[in-house]
Design a protein around this motif. Structure first.
Motif, PDB file in Angstrom:
ATOM      1  N   THR A  53      41.008  42.012  23.684  1.00 19.77           N
ATOM      2  CA  THR A  53      42.317  42.478  23.226  1.00 19.77           C
ATOM      3  C   THR A  53      43.439  42.053  24.181  1.00 19.77           C
ATOM      4  OG1 THR A  53      41.989  44.651  24.237  1.00 19.77           O
ATOM      5  CG2 THR A  53      41.393  44.415  21.914  1.00 19.77           C
ATOM      6  N   GLU A  54      43.119  41.890  25.457  1.00 18.45           N
ATOM      7  CA  GLU A  54      44.125  41.432  26.425  1.00 18.45           C
ATOM      8  C   GLU A  54      44.316  39.918  26.370  1.00 18.45           C
ATOM      9  OE1 GLU A  54      43.339  42.852  30.422  1.00 18.45           O
ATOM     10  OE2 GLU A  54      42.599  44.750  29.603  1.00 18.45           O
ATOM     11  N   GLY A  55      43.443  39.213  25.673  1.00 19.63           N
ATOM     12  CA  GLY A  55      43.561  37.761  25.575  1.00 19.63           C
ATOM     13  C   GLY A  55      43.135  37.018  26.828  1.00 19.63           C
ATOM     14  N   ILE A  56      42.210  37.605  27.592  1.00 21.33           N
ATOM     15  CA  ILE A  56      41.780  36.970  28.848  1.00 21.33           C
ATOM     16  C   ILE A  56      40.345  36.446  28.783  1.00 21.33           C
ATOM     17  CG2 ILE A  56      43.448  38.251  30.256  1.00 21.33           C
ATOM     18  CD1 ILE A  56      41.140  40.118  31.108  1.00 21.33           C
ATOM     19  N   ARG A  75      44.498  39.634  37.958  1.00 21.29           N
ATOM     20  CA  ARG A  75      44.488  40.998  38.499  1.00 21.29           C
ATOM     21  C   ARG A  75      43.152  41.283  39.172  1.00 21.29           C
ATOM     22  NH1 ARG A  75      45.792  42.178  33.192  1.00 21.29           N
ATOM     23  NH2 ARG A  75      43.847  43.315  33.091  1.00 21.29           N
ATOM     24  N   PRO A  76      43.174  41.545  40.470  1.00 16.62           N
ATOM     25  CA  PRO A  76      41.909  41.850  41.149  1.00 16.62           C
ATOM     26  C   PRO A  76      41.438  43.269  40.866  1.00 16.62           C
ATOM     27  CG  PRO A  76      43.708  42.090  42.694  1.00 16.62           C
ATOM     28  CD  PRO A  76      44.308  41.588  41.396  1.00 16.62           C
ATOM     29  N   TYR A  77      40.147  43.444  40.960  1.00 13.85           N
ATOM     30  CA  TYR A  77      39.568  44.789  40.989  1.00 13.85           C
ATOM     31  C   TYR A  77      39.702  45.189  42.455  1.00 13.85           C
ATOM     32  CZ  TYR A  77      35.844  48.359  40.584  1.00 13.85           C
ATOM     33  OH  TYR A  77      35.116  49.511  40.605  1.00 13.85           O
ATOM     34  N   ARG A  78      40.789  45.854  42.791  1.00 16.71           N
ATOM     35  CA  ARG A  78      41.187  46.084  44.184  1.00 16.71           C
ATOM     36  C   ARG A  78      40.099  46.738  45.024  1.00 16.71           C
ATOM     37  NH1 ARG A  78      45.536  44.358  44.768  1.00 16.71           N
ATOM     38  NH2 ARG A  78      46.839  45.222  46.345  1.00 16.71           N
ATOM     39  N   GLU A  79      39.402  47.716  44.460  1.00 19.59           N
ATOM     40  CA  GLU A  79      38.361  48.397  45.225  1.00 19.59           C
ATOM     41  C   GLU A  79      37.225  47.450  45.587  1.00 19.59           C
ATOM     42  OE1 GLU A  79      39.597  49.516  42.340  1.00 19.59           O
ATOM     43  OE2 GLU A  79      40.738  51.257  42.991  1.00 19.59           O
ATOM     44  N   LEU A  80      37.029  46.434  44.778  1.00 20.61           N
ATOM     45  CA  LEU A  80      35.972  45.461  45.022  1.00 20.61           C
ATOM     46  C   LEU A  80      36.357  44.508  46.147  1.00 20.61           C
ATOM     47  CD1 LEU A  80      33.216  44.786  43.723  1.00 20.61           C
ATOM     48  CD2 LEU A  80      34.399  43.132  42.313  1.00 20.61           C
ATOM     49  N   GLU A  85      41.400  40.308  51.393  1.00 18.84           N
ATOM     50  CA  GLU A  85      42.687  39.857  50.878  1.00 18.84           C
ATOM     51  C   GLU A  85      42.849  40.098  49.375  1.00 18.84           C
ATOM     52  OE1 GLU A  85      44.096  36.021  52.414  1.00 18.84           O
ATOM     53  OE2 GLU A  85      42.250  35.958  53.567  1.00 18.84           O
ATOM     54  N   PRO A  86      42.858  41.357  48.958  1.00 16.43           N
ATOM     55  CA  PRO A  86      42.998  41.633  47.521  1.00 16.43           C
ATOM     56  C   PRO A  86      44.334  41.164  46.950  1.00 16.43           C
ATOM     57  CG  PRO A  86      43.195  43.654  48.782  1.00 16.43           C
ATOM     58  CD  PRO A  86      42.776  42.588  49.749  1.00 16.43           C
ATOM     59  N   ASP A  87      45.321  40.897  47.812  1.00 16.26           N
ATOM     60  CA  ASP A  87      46.617  40.447  47.323  1.00 16.26           C
ATOM     61  C   ASP A  87      46.766  38.929  47.351  1.00 16.26           C
ATOM     62  OD1 ASP A  87      47.596  43.023  46.748  1.00 16.26           O
ATOM     63  OD2 ASP A  87      47.989  43.347  48.874  1.00 16.26           O
ATOM     64  N   ALA A  88      45.718  38.216  47.737  1.00 14.89           N
ATOM     65  CA  ALA A  88      45.782  36.752  47.726  1.00 14.89           C
ATOM     66  C   ALA A  88      45.972  36.273  46.292  1.00 14.89           C
ATOM     67  CB  ALA A  88      44.495  36.166  48.309  1.00 14.89           C
ATOM     68  N   PRO A  89      46.792  35.236  46.094  1.00 16.42           N
ATOM     69  CA  PRO A  89      46.989  34.726  44.726  1.00 16.42           C
ATOM     70  C   PRO A  89      45.709  34.040  44.226  1.00 16.42           C
ATOM     71  CG  PRO A  89      48.259  33.435  46.314  1.00 16.42           C
ATOM     72  CD  PRO A  89      47.587  34.532  47.071  1.00 16.42           C
ATOM     73  N   ALA A  90      45.001  34.722  43.332  1.00 15.14           N
ATOM     74  CA  ALA A  90      43.683  34.237  42.902  1.00 15.14           C
ATOM     75  C   ALA A  90      43.467  34.479  41.414  1.00 15.14           C
ATOM     76  CB  ALA A  90      42.578  34.933  43.706  1.00 15.14           C
ATOM     77  N   LEU A  91      42.598  33.664  40.856  1.00 13.28           N
ATOM     78  CA  LEU A  91      42.126  33.856  39.495  1.00 13.28           C
ATOM     79  C   LEU A  91      40.711  34.419  39.606  1.00 13.28           C
ATOM     80  CD1 LEU A  91      42.956  33.332  36.521  1.00 13.28           C
ATOM     81  CD2 LEU A  91      41.591  31.250  36.645  1.00 13.28           C
ATOM     82  N   LEU A 124      48.146  29.773  41.496  1.00 16.80           N
ATOM     83  CA  LEU A 124      47.222  30.595  42.287  1.00 16.80           C
ATOM     84  C   LEU A 124      46.414  29.713  43.231  1.00 16.80           C
ATOM     85  CD1 LEU A 124      46.049  32.826  39.294  1.00 16.80           C
ATOM     86  CD2 LEU A 124      47.850  33.322  40.974  1.00 16.80           C
ATOM     87  N   ASP A 125      46.030  30.268  44.373  1.00 18.37           N
ATOM     88  CA  ASP A 125      45.362  29.483  45.414  1.00 18.37           C
ATOM     89  C   ASP A 125      43.838  29.505  45.357  1.00 18.37           C
ATOM     90  OD1 ASP A 125      47.868  28.867  46.488  1.00 18.37           O
ATOM     91  OD2 ASP A 125      47.837  30.616  47.824  1.00 18.37           O
ATOM     92  N   TRP A 126      43.280  30.543  44.774  1.00 18.39           N
ATOM     93  CA  TRP A 126      41.830  30.743  44.836  1.00 18.39           C
ATOM     94  C   TRP A 126      41.233  31.009  43.460  1.00 18.39           C
ATOM     95  CZ3 TRP A 126      39.633  29.739  49.366  1.00 18.39           C
ATOM     96  CH2 TRP A 126      40.415  29.846  50.518  1.00 18.39           C
ATOM     97  N   VAL A 127      39.951  30.682  43.335  1.00 16.91           N
ATOM     98  CA  VAL A 127      39.131  31.125  42.208  1.00 16.91           C
ATOM     99  C   VAL A 127      38.094  32.043  42.828  1.00 16.91           C
ATOM    100  CG1 VAL A 127      37.542  30.459  40.373  1.00 16.91           C
ATOM    101  CG2 VAL A 127      39.495  28.988  40.934  1.00 16.91           C
ATOM    102  N   ARG A 128      37.985  33.252  42.312  1.00 13.65           N
ATOM    103  CA  ARG A 128      37.075  34.249  42.894  1.00 13.65           C
ATOM    104  C   ARG A 128      36.142  34.794  41.822  1.00 13.65           C
ATOM    105  NH1 ARG A 128      40.912  37.928  46.867  1.00 13.65           N
ATOM    106  NH2 ARG A 128      40.720  36.531  48.668  1.00 13.65           N
ATOM    107  N   ILE A 129      34.967  35.197  42.295  1.00 16.09           N
ATOM    108  CA  ILE A 129      33.996  35.800  41.391  1.00 16.09           C
ATOM    109  C   ILE A 129      33.147  36.796  42.174  1.00 16.09           C
ATOM    110  CG2 ILE A 129      32.252  33.975  41.703  1.00 16.09           C
ATOM    111  CD1 ILE A 129      31.765  34.304  38.582  1.00 16.09           C
TER     112      ILE A 129
END
Length: 184
Positions: A53-56, A75-80, A85-91, A124-129
């Motif tokens: 529904t969010e189109g992501i 949008r990071p899952y901040r607690e994770l 660096e939860p505020d790093a520009p990442a996908l 964005l600078d990073w790809v995270r998983i």
């Protein structure tokens, strides 16, 4: 030829079928990953539907057949990611699944490259998983694809807490089958 398009709520059953097919294969590989929906079926399904529904959430098709999916968000899952660096520009990537009929053909790697291109396109600078903590085979896969382990999330009950990232860099030759063929 492969095509990639944003998934829609009507694709829910197709996405769940890809996930459950991967879970069955993982059981054969003797890993506990996805052997029970986390934390339960209702919550998993709600996360899948929210991505739709969010189109992501994206769907990869081959000759009209759904063969892979991935959900992406800035949008990071901040607690994770706390402490990493939860505020790093990442996908952030979630639920990357390739149907077993298409495994071993480099499609997962091409989706990762597509995600890197998408991250660069968004500035964005990073790809995270975040990866299942006990699936060391999957950890090695991501490392072969250029991801570096950055630690473990401080959530003891969260099973997908092994954190990986790679620099978002576009290369001219990848992704070969997806780049330029997905519908925006």
């Amino acid at each position: 030829m492969f095509s990639m398009r944003p998934a829609v709520p009507g694709d829910f059953s197709v996405i769940v079928e890809l996930i459950e097919g991967a879970a069955a294969w993982l059981a054969d590989m003797r890993t506990d990953q996805w052997q029970r929906p986390w934390p339960d079926l209702e919550s998993r399904d709600a996360r899948v539907m929210a991505g739709l529904t969010e189109g992501i959430t994206w769907l990869v098709e081959h000759q009209g057949r759904a063969v892979a999916t991935v959900t992406i968000t800035a949008r990071p899952y901040r607690e994770l990611w706390v402490g990493h660096e939860p505020d790093a520009p990442a996908l952030y990537l979630h639920r990357l699944v390739v149907h077993r009929d298409f495994a071993g053909q480099g499609l997962g790697a091409e989706i990762l490259d597509w995600a890197a291109n998408e991250a660069v396109r968004r500035g964005l600078d990073w790809v995270r998983i975040d990866v299942w903590r006990t699936n060391e085979r999957l950890h090695k896969y991501y490392q072969r694809e250029g991801f570096e382990p950055v630690g473990t999330a401080p959530l003891p009950d969260y099973p997908s807490s092994a954190l990986f990232q790679r620099k978002a860099v576009v290369t001219l030759d990848t992704p070969r089958r997806l780049c330029g063929h997905y519908i925006r």
